[in-house]
Design an enzyme around this catalytic site. Sequence first.
Site, mmCIF file in Angstrom:
data_model
loop_
_atom_site.group_PDB
_atom_site.id
_atom_site.type_symbol
_atom_site.label_atom_id
_atom_site.label_comp_id
_atom_site.label_asym_id
_atom_site.label_seq_id
_atom_site.Cartn_x
_atom_site.Cartn_y
_atom_site.Cartn_z
ATOM 1 C CD GLU A 128 38.056 38.243 53.204
ATOM 2 O OE1 GLU A 128 38.405 38.414 54.375
ATOM 3 O OE2 GLU A 128 38.034 39.141 52.349
ATOM 4 C CG HIS A 181 45.041 39.793 43.083
ATOM 5 N ND1 HIS A 181 44.599 40.931 42.462
ATOM 6 C CD2 HIS A 181 46.131 40.155 43.783
ATOM 7 C CE1 HIS A 181 45.382 41.929 42.780
ATOM 8 N NE2 HIS A 181 46.319 41.500 43.572
#
Lengths: 342, 393
Positions: free
Chosen positions: A89, A141
């Site tokens: 990431e 999330h």
Amino acid sequence: MASLRCFLRSGRNAVSVILRREFHKTSPAALQVTVRDALNQAMDEELERDERVFLLGEEVAQYDGAYKVSRGLWKKYGDKRIIDTPITEMGFAGIAVGAAMAGLRPICEFMTFNFSMQAIDQVINSAAKTYYMSAGVAAQHSQCFAAWYGHCPGLKVISPWSAEDAKGLLKSAIRDDNPVVVLENELMYGVPFEMSEEAQSKDFTIPIGKAKVERQGSHITLVSHSRMVGHCLDAAAVLAKEGIECEVINLRTIRPMDIDTIEASVMKTNHLITVEGGWPQFGVGAEICARIMEGQAFNYLDAPAIRVTGVDIPMPYAKILEDHSTPQIKDIIFSVKKTLNV
Amino acid sequence: MQKMLTIISNVLRGSASRNGTRVVVSARTYADFTPQATFDIKKCDLHRLEEGPPQQAVLTREEGLQYYRTMQTMRRMELKADQLYKQKIIRGFCHLYDGQEACAVGIEAGINLTDHLITAYRAHGYTLTRGGTVREILAELTGRRGGIAKGKGGSMHMYTKNFYGGNGIVGAQVPLGAGVALACKYQEKNELCVCLYGDGAANQGQIFETYNMASLWKLPCIFICENNKYGMGTSVERAAASTDYYKRGDFIPGLRVDGMDVLCVREATKFAAEHCRSGKGPILMELQTYRYHGHSMSDPGISYRTREEIQEVRSKSDPISMLKDRMLNNNMASVEELKEIDVEVRKEIEDAAQFATTDPEPPLDDLCNHLFYNDPPIEVRGTNPWTKLKSVS
């Protein structure tokens, strides 16, 4: 052209569109579109419109997207425009920002926003502070990141609720010359919404920084964003039966926040409740309440403004616990009645 | 003939200095100076490469004078910054580049201005080679409106066209540089990106993530590790399990280069640029160099290394001296000529410092500007709810 694209996307919807178009040429044809499909449309249209736009992230290409948001795009645009990244990431967020600095318009997808924490330095220090453009696409999330990213000058933060929100805001984000964090709620991907004819157009965008009044009311203002907007509307429907009319505002943009719309509403209804999925401390609701206090709407309040928020705990695993850790419709109804003293 | 020319030019010089005009020495150029010479340069250590850069470099007189002037300007500019910092006219972070001039100048000599470059915080030298002026750089350090970032960036945030700073977060610039390289490849303009980091940053995880993606996608990226032997106060032996920084790219080919020799750096950069432009993907260069100052102005630089070490590098390996000696020993320039360049450089620095200390600071209503690009003006909350400030793009 629009009907052809619809056909490629999903059989059932496409057939109904074509039929409706045949028989009702004059009246506008609304369409049921899921949030996922709306996001897909937005990206497809923008990829087509501007060759500098490209998408990178984990599983966005050959897997069709971890949540299928980017389904079909790799087949259509190929390796150059739709890029699968390794699980790195920080690296690919930095690469996205660098590409933006050099003139491209990347859409950088984090599979979940938790993973974006690994890259938060690139988002905040490289993107936000460096006054260059990029566009960020990602999903929430187990945590609401509205407060985190909303805290930071130099970023724009949007939070769509409906399919129209998702499509219009994402297109605006891609066309914006600045870094934009798009907080998609994963639980909303599969939810269908009616999409107006206007929203089906390739040029349909929703301005960043403008809230929408989803439901008019006179007794109390409910301000919310993302999934909670639906909860507010459901609560409003129940309360209407008891004669309580709620005005429901969909923020759409977290930063820059449209405080004017909220103020106007509070000056009309004299009561305010903010509703969010995130934690209470230093959150979106806290910011709204502070601004209302500091502004002209304060004098119109007949009761303290209050916040309905997620419980101040990390997200628990067990389903029953999970269900009770974010605001339920009954929590909103309860809070409205307490505020109105009924 | 030679003697007559010498007499004439001496006369010319004498009269000219009385008038204060610049001496035209070109009368001597064609007759007296060697137009170009070939020099042996140190062989580079290679990693995953069959061949390396050539072990000889051709230097023309013009190139030599230009490298000398630029390195000297860089040196004097950094020393002036040191002086201004001690006078408290420059504040905050200030990381000086003196000692490493051959790196910035050699790299630029191996690429084009249309290529791209990004580095970390020790960036003043690169701001100069990438098109900035001493005036703009010093005025940025003193925080004035004439600074290259209008006084709002400071030492670590200077930018020019195709130069992306100036980055404060150690290692973060490396993925950014690969992103710029991705854009180069995407836009098919045969450009590349030079992406610099230090020996301290070389251990950052995001750099290895970047090596992986740059190699996978064959990005035209030259990774360059400026190894000046110390990451702040930590020597390389105490920071890295492997100090062979040119090998740390693993599957990426690498070279270790003498970073004190501008010709060595230039030839290596040309070699690396050729590698990238031919579509072979990224390549890694380690430049072995040295900084005379401490890590920053708040570091005297002698608690973790000895004065003797610094002195030894200065006397034996100084990049400007090395070039000067080469040119003088091969009759490519005269002592007077180089002295003259020194005088001109000194004047340029003085003028720039004068500007940097007298130019006004940015206006207060610039405080909130440049938050966003190409956006309508917005209101920004001040320190209290009643203070509303204006922000334009």
